[in-house]
Design a protein around this motif. Sequence first.
Motif, PDB file in Angstrom:
ATOM      1  N   THR A 152     -41.061 -22.562 -13.166  1.00 54.00           N
ATOM      2  CA  THR A 152     -40.325 -21.932 -12.269  1.00 54.00           C
ATOM      3  C   THR A 152     -40.997 -22.020 -10.929  1.00 54.00           C
ATOM      4  N   HIS A 153     -42.246 -22.120 -10.868  1.00 55.76           N
ATOM      5  CA  HIS A 153     -43.092 -22.363  -9.792  1.00 55.76           C
ATOM      6  C   HIS A 153     -43.089 -23.518  -9.139  1.00 55.76           C
ATOM      7  N   MET A 154     -42.572 -24.619  -9.527  1.00 56.06           N
ATOM      8  CA  MET A 154     -42.512 -26.155  -9.446  1.00 56.06           C
ATOM      9  C   MET A 154     -41.394 -26.724  -8.818  1.00 56.06           C
ATOM     10  N   LYS A 155     -41.497 -27.710  -8.181  1.00 52.07           N
ATOM     11  CA  LYS A 155     -40.246 -28.401  -7.732  1.00 52.07           C
ATOM     12  C   LYS A 155     -40.038 -29.726  -8.482  1.00 52.07           C
ATOM     13  N   TRP A 156     -40.920 -30.341  -9.071  1.00 48.92           N
ATOM     14  CA  TRP A 156     -41.150 -31.576  -9.590  1.00 48.92           C
ATOM     15  C   TRP A 156     -40.702 -31.779 -11.009  1.00 48.92           C
ATOM     16  N   LEU A 157     -40.976 -32.857 -11.652  1.00 48.66           N
ATOM     17  CA  LEU A 157     -40.447 -33.074 -12.848  1.00 48.66           C
ATOM     18  C   LEU A 157     -41.767 -32.701 -14.036  1.00 48.66           C
ATOM     19  N   ALA A 158     -41.280 -32.746 -15.270  1.00 51.82           N
ATOM     20  CA  ALA A 158     -42.403 -32.467 -16.187  1.00 51.82           C
ATOM     21  C   ALA A 158     -42.075 -33.046 -17.566  1.00 51.82           C
ATOM     22  N   LEU A 159     -43.099 -33.366 -18.546  1.00 55.82           N
ATOM     23  CA  LEU A 159     -42.889 -33.837 -19.745  1.00 55.82           C
ATOM     24  C   LEU A 159     -42.371 -32.783 -20.653  1.00 55.82           C
ATOM     25  N   PRO A 160     -41.530 -33.062 -21.563  1.00 60.75           N
ATOM     26  CA  PRO A 160     -41.146 -31.910 -22.636  1.00 60.75           C
ATOM     27  C   PRO A 160     -42.153 -31.267 -23.001  1.00 60.75           C
ATOM     28  N   PRO A 161     -41.892 -29.969 -23.223  1.00 63.22           N
ATOM     29  CA  PRO A 161     -43.187 -29.133 -23.790  1.00 63.22           C
ATOM     30  C   PRO A 161     -43.913 -29.773 -25.082  1.00 63.22           C
ATOM     31  N   GLN A 162     -43.042 -30.267 -26.174  1.00 63.79           N
ATOM     32  CA  GLN A 162     -43.452 -30.608 -27.368  1.00 63.79           C
ATOM     33  C   GLN A 162     -44.306 -31.939 -27.305  1.00 63.79           C
ATOM     34  N   GLU A 163     -44.004 -32.651 -25.911  1.00 65.34           N
ATOM     35  CA  GLU A 163     -44.760 -33.968 -25.698  1.00 65.34           C
ATOM     36  C   GLU A 163     -45.736 -33.662 -25.041  1.00 65.34           C
ATOM     37  N   ALA A 164     -45.954 -32.697 -24.051  1.00 61.42           N
ATOM     38  CA  ALA A 164     -47.238 -32.530 -23.250  1.00 61.42           C
ATOM     39  C   ALA A 164     -48.124 -31.889 -24.321  1.00 61.42           C
ATOM     40  N   MET A 165     -47.787 -30.784 -25.137  1.00 61.94           N
ATOM     41  CA  MET A 165     -48.664 -30.203 -25.976  1.00 61.94           C
ATOM     42  C   MET A 165     -48.902 -30.729 -27.199  1.00 61.94           C
ATOM     43  N   GLY A 166     -48.341 -32.175 -27.397  1.00 60.57           N
ATOM     44  CA  GLY A 166     -48.481 -32.898 -28.661  1.00 60.57           C
ATOM     45  C   GLY A 166     -49.405 -34.336 -28.270  1.00 60.57           C
ATOM     46  N   GLN A 167     -49.273 -35.239 -29.158  1.00 58.87           N
ATOM     47  CA  GLN A 167     -50.028 -36.245 -28.991  1.00 58.87           C
ATOM     48  C   GLN A 167     -50.144 -36.934 -27.868  1.00 58.87           C
ATOM     49  N   ARG A 168     -48.740 -37.245 -26.933  1.00 55.83           N
ATOM     50  CA  ARG A 168     -48.752 -37.888 -25.732  1.00 55.83           C
ATOM     51  C   ARG A 168     -49.418 -36.961 -24.666  1.00 55.83           C
ATOM     52  N   GLY A 169     -49.449 -35.710 -24.681  1.00 54.05           N
ATOM     53  CA  GLY A 169     -50.293 -35.182 -23.491  1.00 54.05           C
ATOM     54  C   GLY A 169     -51.833 -35.417 -24.119  1.00 54.05           C
ATOM     55  N   GLN A 170     -52.067 -35.636 -25.105  1.00 63.43           N
ATOM     56  CA  GLN A 170     -53.479 -35.667 -25.501  1.00 63.43           C
ATOM     57  C   GLN A 170     -53.922 -37.068 -25.221  1.00 63.43           C
ATOM     58  N   TYR A 171     -53.190 -38.139 -25.322  1.00 62.93           N
ATOM     59  CA  TYR A 171     -53.197 -39.369 -25.031  1.00 62.93           C
ATOM     60  C   TYR A 171     -53.515 -39.691 -23.532  1.00 62.93           C
ATOM     61  N   LEU A 172     -52.651 -38.960 -22.844  1.00 63.39           N
ATOM     62  CA  LEU A 172     -52.713 -39.026 -21.386  1.00 63.39           C
ATOM     63  C   LEU A 172     -54.122 -38.558 -20.851  1.00 63.39           C
ATOM     64  N   GLY A 173     -54.451 -37.316 -21.412  1.00 66.63           N
ATOM     65  CA  GLY A 173     -55.564 -36.687 -21.048  1.00 66.63           C
ATOM     66  C   GLY A 173     -56.748 -37.616 -21.251  1.00 66.63           C
ATOM     67  N   GLU A 174     -56.775 -38.289 -22.304  1.00 66.40           N
ATOM     68  CA  GLU A 174     -57.974 -39.360 -22.569  1.00 66.40           C
ATOM     69  C   GLU A 174     -57.819 -40.473 -21.741  1.00 66.40           C
ATOM     70  N   LYS A 175     -56.814 -40.979 -21.500  1.00 66.24           N
ATOM     71  CA  LYS A 175     -56.686 -42.351 -20.543  1.00 66.24           C
ATOM     72  C   LYS A 175     -56.962 -41.779 -19.268  1.00 66.24           C
ATOM     73  N   PHE A 176     -56.718 -40.876 -18.652  1.00 65.97           N
ATOM     74  CA  PHE A 176     -56.940 -40.644 -17.129  1.00 65.97           C
ATOM     75  C   PHE A 176     -58.372 -39.697 -17.233  1.00 65.97           C
ATOM     76  N   LYS A 177     -59.301 -39.454 -18.141  1.00 63.08           N
ATOM     77  CA  LYS A 177     -60.286 -38.862 -18.301  1.00 63.08           C
ATOM     78  C   LYS A 177     -60.480 -37.499 -17.620  1.00 63.08           C
ATOM     79  N   VAL A 178     -59.538 -36.555 -18.146  1.00 68.25           N
ATOM     80  CA  VAL A 178     -59.117 -35.304 -17.613  1.00 68.25           C
ATOM     81  C   VAL A 178     -60.141 -34.363 -18.479  1.00 68.25           C
ATOM     82  N   LYS A 179     -61.121 -33.812 -17.545  1.00 71.87           N
ATOM     83  CA  LYS A 179     -62.241 -33.054 -18.193  1.00 71.87           C
ATOM     84  C   LYS A 179     -61.968 -31.372 -17.897  1.00 71.87           C
TER      85      LYS A 179
END
Length: 289
Positions: free
Chosen positions: A229-256
């Motif tokens: 509710t504090h944002m004005k943009w889009l979001a991955l569905p929570p099950q995607e962001a907290m699942g394998q896709r979120g993990q894949y994106l974190g690894e791909k873009f070297k999120v530390k």
Amino acid sequence: MTTTRPRKNLLLLSVAALALLSTTPLLTYAQDAATADIVEDDVTDLGDVIGDAMGDITEGLDEEVVDLDDAAAASAEESSESEEAATVDDATATADETTTTAESTAEATAESKTDEQTQPQAEEEEEATPPPAQTGPFIDLFGEVLLSLEMVDETHAQVHQHYTNEVLSGKKVVGLYFSADWCGPCRQFTPDLVNFYDKMNARRGKKDEFEIIWVSRCRDVDSFGQYFTHMKWLALPPQEAMGQRGQYLGEKFKVKSIPTLVLLDEIGNVITLDGRNKIPMDKAGVGFP
């Protein structure tokens, strides 16, 4: 003595003349003059004439009375027949109206049933319509569906689903924002990013060319909804962001660590992995693509 007789004759003549004029209108003025000559010769004959005339008149009246009675009876019969005919006509008209009403009701009922049968079929067809086929670099990264949030009032919000390629069409810069509600630096940076997002999308000639996709690091769906509710943009569905896709994106873009902001161009190539530090140093967006 000779002076009174003519007066009597004149009086009788007047009575006879009135009687004849009133009862026999077919007499002419010439016939009245001839009658006056007869009166001078014989008064008794005049009385007989009057009596005969009155008798004829009475008989005529009796005949007229009989004729009127017969006419009244005939009229009553005709009136009765007319009323019976009118009653039959009214009954026929009522029957026709009833038949027409019944037919109209039957047609309306049939149409209503047809509509009721057609509506579920249409809904089933809509539900059965497959989603459009989507391909491209953003589908590989984010999947086929992204979410947006609309505030209904101060305490209620509604989440909408969008096809990824449709909602990202025309965007020149796409940011991936890794953040969570439990992270203090995230809660501090998010309002600044909202202001920068609005400013970049209001630029002349570059309106609405910047989009951000939130990759949640919240621990549950309720926390995801509250922080969204504090944002004005889009979001991955929570099950995607907290699942394998979120993990894949974190690894791909070297999120530390979080918050992290990665900026991509319109075909998915990396512009910068350090948007988190670059944006505070360029709040006016002078160097922003």
